[in-house]
Design a protein around this motif. Structure first.
Motif, PDB file in Angstrom:
ATOM      1  N   ALA A   1       1.017  -1.391   0.069  1.00 12.29           N
ATOM      2  CA  ALA A   1       0.023  -0.370   0.392  1.00 12.29           C
ATOM      3  C   ALA A   1       0.606   1.415  -0.346  1.00 12.29           C
ATOM      4  O   ALA A   1       0.477   2.340  -1.091  1.00 12.29           O
ATOM      5  CB  ALA A   1      -0.908   0.061   1.048  1.00 12.29           C
ATOM      6  N   LEU A   2       2.273   1.076   0.615  1.00 12.18           N
ATOM      7  CA  LEU A   2       2.844   2.567   0.867  1.00 12.18           C
ATOM      8  C   LEU A   2       3.695   2.208  -0.522  1.00 12.18           C
ATOM      9  O   LEU A   2       3.633   3.639  -0.770  1.00 12.18           O
ATOM     10  CB  LEU A   2       3.655   2.470   2.106  1.00 12.18           C
ATOM     11  N   GLU A   3       3.883   1.076  -1.203  1.00  8.89           N
ATOM     12  CA  GLU A   3       4.374   1.273  -2.753  1.00  8.89           C
ATOM     13  C   GLU A   3       4.076   2.050  -3.019  1.00  8.89           C
ATOM     14  O   GLU A   3       3.792   2.552  -4.565  1.00  8.89           O
ATOM     15  CB  GLU A   3       5.071  -0.083  -3.230  1.00  8.89           C
ATOM     16  N   ALA A   4       2.298   1.702  -3.559  1.00  8.04           N
ATOM     17  CA  ALA A   4       1.387   2.024  -4.664  1.00  8.04           C
ATOM     18  C   ALA A   4       1.080   3.560  -3.703  1.00  8.04           C
ATOM     19  O   ALA A   4       1.021   4.402  -5.585  1.00  8.04           O
ATOM     20  CB  ALA A   4       0.078   1.564  -4.064  1.00  8.04           C
ATOM     21  N   LEU A   5       0.789   3.984  -3.070  1.00  9.94           N
ATOM     22  CA  LEU A   5       0.557   4.971  -2.323  1.00  9.94           C
ATOM     23  C   LEU A   5       2.024   6.262  -3.287  1.00  9.94           C
ATOM     24  O   LEU A   5       1.779   7.298  -3.564  1.00  9.94           O
ATOM     25  CB  LEU A   5       0.692   5.969  -1.078  1.00  9.94           C
ATOM     26  N   LEU A   6       3.144   5.927  -2.614  1.00  9.03           N
ATOM     27  CA  LEU A   6       4.446   6.339  -3.131  1.00  9.03           C
ATOM     28  C   LEU A   6       4.714   6.582  -4.931  1.00  9.03           C
ATOM     29  O   LEU A   6       4.520   7.634  -5.079  1.00  9.03           O
ATOM     30  CB  LEU A   6       5.391   6.066  -3.045  1.00  9.03           C
ATOM     31  N   HIS A   7       3.726   5.710  -5.679  1.00 10.07           N
ATOM     32  CA  HIS A   7       4.142   5.905  -6.759  1.00 10.07           C
ATOM     33  C   HIS A   7       2.797   6.984  -7.071  1.00 10.07           C
ATOM     34  O   HIS A   7       3.183   7.485  -8.461  1.00 10.07           O
ATOM     35  CB  HIS A   7       3.823   4.338  -7.808  1.00 10.07           C
ATOM     36  N   GLU A   8       2.080   6.524  -6.497  1.00  7.21           N
ATOM     37  CA  GLU A   8       0.570   7.909  -6.674  1.00  7.21           C
ATOM     38  C   GLU A   8       1.412   9.623  -7.118  1.00  7.21           C
ATOM     39  O   GLU A   8       1.235  10.219  -7.833  1.00  7.21           O
ATOM     40  CB  GLU A   8      -0.411   7.734  -5.795  1.00  7.21           C
ATOM     41  N   ILE A   9       2.034   9.594  -5.726  1.00  8.49           N
ATOM     42  CA  ILE A   9       2.622  11.031  -5.961  1.00  8.49           C
ATOM     43  C   ILE A   9       3.514  11.236  -6.532  1.00  8.49           C
ATOM     44  O   ILE A   9       3.655  11.985  -7.205  1.00  8.49           O
ATOM     45  CB  ILE A   9       3.304  10.480  -3.903  1.00  8.49           C
ATOM     46  N   HIS A  10       3.999  10.037  -7.124  1.00  9.28           N
ATOM     47  CA  HIS A  10       5.062  10.279  -8.233  1.00  9.28           C
ATOM     48  C   HIS A  10       5.044  10.706  -9.308  1.00  9.28           C
ATOM     49  O   HIS A  10       5.734  11.661  -9.837  1.00  9.28           O
ATOM     50  CB  HIS A  10       6.891   9.339  -8.315  1.00  9.28           C
TER      51      HIS A  10
ATOM     52  N   LEU B   1      10.047  12.877  -4.008  1.00  6.25           N
ATOM     53  CA  LEU B   1       9.829  11.730  -5.083  1.00  6.25           C
ATOM     54  C   LEU B   1       9.354  13.266  -6.403  1.00  6.25           C
ATOM     55  O   LEU B   1       8.763  14.478  -5.269  1.00  6.25           O
ATOM     56  CB  LEU B   1       8.733  11.445  -5.429  1.00  6.25           C
ATOM     57  N   GLY B   2       8.583  12.933  -7.529  1.00 10.76           N
ATOM     58  CA  GLY B   2       8.083  13.414  -8.513  1.00 10.76           C
ATOM     59  C   GLY B   2       8.891  13.775  -9.886  1.00 10.76           C
ATOM     60  O   GLY B   2       7.690  14.887 -10.252  1.00 10.76           O
ATOM     61  N   HIS B   3      10.230  14.600  -9.040  1.00 12.78           N
ATOM     62  CA  HIS B   3      11.200  14.587 -10.596  1.00 12.78           C
ATOM     63  C   HIS B   3      10.483  13.437 -11.419  1.00 12.78           C
ATOM     64  O   HIS B   3      11.302  11.889 -10.895  1.00 12.78           O
ATOM     65  CB  HIS B   3      12.943  15.006 -10.426  1.00 12.78           C
ATOM     66  N   PRO B   4      10.884  13.786 -13.121  1.00  8.72           N
ATOM     67  CA  PRO B   4      10.908  12.925 -14.028  1.00  8.72           C
ATOM     68  C   PRO B   4      11.810  11.372 -13.699  1.00  8.72           C
ATOM     69  O   PRO B   4      11.694  10.343 -13.840  1.00  8.72           O
ATOM     70  CB  PRO B   4      11.441  13.167 -15.147  1.00  8.72           C
ATOM     71  N   THR B   5      13.428  11.677 -13.189  1.00 11.89           N
ATOM     72  CA  THR B   5      14.363  10.834 -12.876  1.00 11.89           C
ATOM     73  C   THR B   5      15.445  11.176 -11.799  1.00 11.89           C
ATOM     74  O   THR B   5      16.086   9.370 -11.391  1.00 11.89           O
ATOM     75  CB  THR B   5      15.347  10.737 -14.368  1.00 11.89           C
TER      76      THR B   5
END
Length: 151
Positions: free
Chosen positions: A37-46, A75-79
């Protein structure tokens, strides 16, 4: 059976992040126990593509002006991303296979735009997300750059 359930559930950690919206701060806070669930949330934020610092911790600091022990990732920067262990002996994680960006990157930290020098950004967003999931799964063990065996 209860033992297996407790192992799978993991440790409860608080996840916080905030965006500067000019006239107000857009604050977010959730409690999570499941690394997936944390990974999913962090992917969404990113994937929102708004560079932001996400702080993951299990207990509050004694001083409200200090960050509690934990992990903070950008997170949020493309690379490029950052991951820093918030502890007396904590440090920024660095992936030897990742190149630093050519210049500093600004991330929203608690709603305050903050520049991070290029040398702190030697980690890919996916790697930072995996390190955060491992941090939750291990109950806050000092993080490291995950390798294939951490999946």
């Amino acid at each position: 059976m209860a033992h297996l359930h407790r192992q799978r559930k993991g440790h409860c950690m608080k996840v916080t992040w905030a965006y500067d919206r000019g006239d107000h701060r857009n604050n977010h806070e959730v409690d999570l126990t499941d690394p997936a669930a944390l990974e999913a949330l962090l992917h969404e934020i990113h994937e929102a593509r708004e560079p932001v610092a996400v702080t993951i911790f299990s207990k509050s600091a004694d001083d409200p002006d200090e960050l509690p022990p934990g992990l903070q990732i950008g997170l949020g920067h493309p690379t490029h991303a950052f991951a820093v262990h918030i502890a007396d002996d904590g440090d920024y994680l660095s992936d030897p296979t990742a190149q630093a960006p050519s210049e500093a990157v600004s991330f929203d930290v608690g709603g305050v735009p903050t520049e991070y020098p290029a040398e702190y950004l030697r980690i890919r967003p996916e790697t930072a997300i995996r390190a955060a999931a491992t941090f939750l799964k291990t109950g806050g063990q000092p993080p490291h750059v995950p390798d294939a065996s951490d999946r």
